[in-house]
Design a protein around this motif. Sequence first.
Motif, short mmCIF file in Angstrom:
data_model
loop_
_atom_site.label_atom_id
_atom_site.label_comp_id
_atom_site.label_asym_id
_atom_site.label_seq_id
_atom_site.Cartn_x
_atom_site.Cartn_y
_atom_site.Cartn_z
N HIS A 118 0.85 -1.20 0.00
CA HIS A 118 0.00 0.00 0.00
C HIS A 118 0.88 1.24 0.00
N HIS A 136 -0.31 6.55 3.55
CA HIS A 136 0.07 6.52 4.96
C HIS A 136 -0.79 7.54 5.71
N GLU A 173 -5.35 1.85 2.74
CA GLU A 173 -5.04 0.76 3.68
C GLU A 173 -5.15 1.25 5.11
N HIS A 224 3.61 3.91 13.04
CA HIS A 224 2.57 4.96 13.04
C HIS A 224 2.99 6.20 13.84
ZN LIG Z 1 0.13 1.41 8.75
#
Ligand SMILES: [Zn+2]
Length: 510
Positions: free
Chosen positions: A302, A305, A356, A468
Amino acid sequence: MKFVRVVAMNVFCLIIAASCNGQQADSTLLKQAIPYAAGITPAAIRSKLEVIAGPQMEGRETATRGQQKAADYIVRQFREAGLQPGANGQWEQFYEMYADTLLAGIIRVRDKNYYFGQDFITDLYDSQAETIDADHIQYVGYGLHSGRFNDYAGLDVKGKVVLVREGVPGGVPREWGNSYNKLAAAREAGVKALLVISPHAKNYSLLSKERIRRTGIYMPGEKSTAPNMYFITPAMAADLLGKPYDDSLFDNRNKNLRIPVHVRVPIHIQLDKKSNVYRPSNILGYLAGTDKKEEVVFVTAHYDHLGISDGQLYPGADDDGSGTSAVIEIATAFAKAKAAGHGPRRSMVFMLFSGEEKGLLGSGYYISHPVYPLSNSVADLNIDMIGRIDPAHERDTNYIYIIGDNKLSSELRPLNEMANGLTRFKLDYKYNDPNDPEDFYRRSDHYKFAQRGIPVIFYFNGTHADYHQPGDTVDKINFSLLARRAQLVYYTAWLIANRDDRLSVDRDER
Ligand SMILES: [Zn+2]
């Protein structure tokens, strides 16, 4: 000479094992792949990742300018590699997403106005735009209907504005009082709008005005038939009931509120919102196969972000800039092989998803709007985070987690392990355990394929302190590991794409 050797080998194989022929053929195939793997280098991947995770891509949040810029860059890379547009003649498969913004949020009672974000709040995503004019409010205590407990028993609240309090009375399971259950009870009773007295509501004025006035982006789904739920301050609730407000008004022991309380008072509720439409994309690069062209092998990652939040850039170098760069280099290697006369027998689709991070939205859209028949989709090798090392492997960094490889096909693990004969990782199957609490098997895009019975492997380095976080930066990527992990995916894809037999689907663990 060559012919004689093959015959001799076949005779030998017949004696020792029935599967020997296949293995021999697979190892010959692997040898053919080696020259093109040499192009999947740390430097080549770094040059892509520095752009993808660079500041100009703005963290690639789905349905933002940064995501579109990243898409443009990936399309250029696919085109330069020599792929064909893979989405019915286009490079991108667009899908629609929505984000709502508040236009008006006001409740008026006895000519007094109460404002969204100050006196009350509602979840803009769950709530429908509505204008309600009623001439009374019904207070029904906790508003529960669970087990033998029913606050709505004997009351006619159909089409009415109902006021309830948060929580549950003593001796009743706490979960009965969650919003979901209160809303279900209200819907069942035919309530028009549910006002919930929330002790937290007095803090609403501290929330980011910008944040609460818009939903995140979402895909159109089934519209809920539940009434809107408005969380109001205790002070506002006291006003509605015509009582002076003090902290004890809604205290459990206060017997002054005889339930149900019926208050004759005109109430006007107006909630208005606007839906903005966005068109993010999945990117598909296609490489036509030779004699098994109709069958398609997917290599995916993917490219979206988390974007920019509170002024902080989330570059997502590992998540999933690493996978995105790897897919570009794997595609380039396959295209070079094809140009040199070693094109894959099955067709290859190199696909980079958006959405995603918003909940597998891009892959979910693809699988319900497939460009290639799912019945001809042989496997999905998905890469999500392969450029870092997790805390469990700080001493022995030569590893990769392999997830999902044994769930649908008994043939996939042996092929991946044979491919790993060239890359020599310790393949860590820890997260393949169906009881693992992290449940990574269901947490990236491959799972959408697995749900449809298409065999998958998820290649993953595990999480780390920068997962993250704004600290997921390019300088922390281990490029030699990343390149070699990408080579493992490449070799496995090569085997799946070039073997005589299509990968079997002989298991069903979804
Ligand atoms: Zn992620």
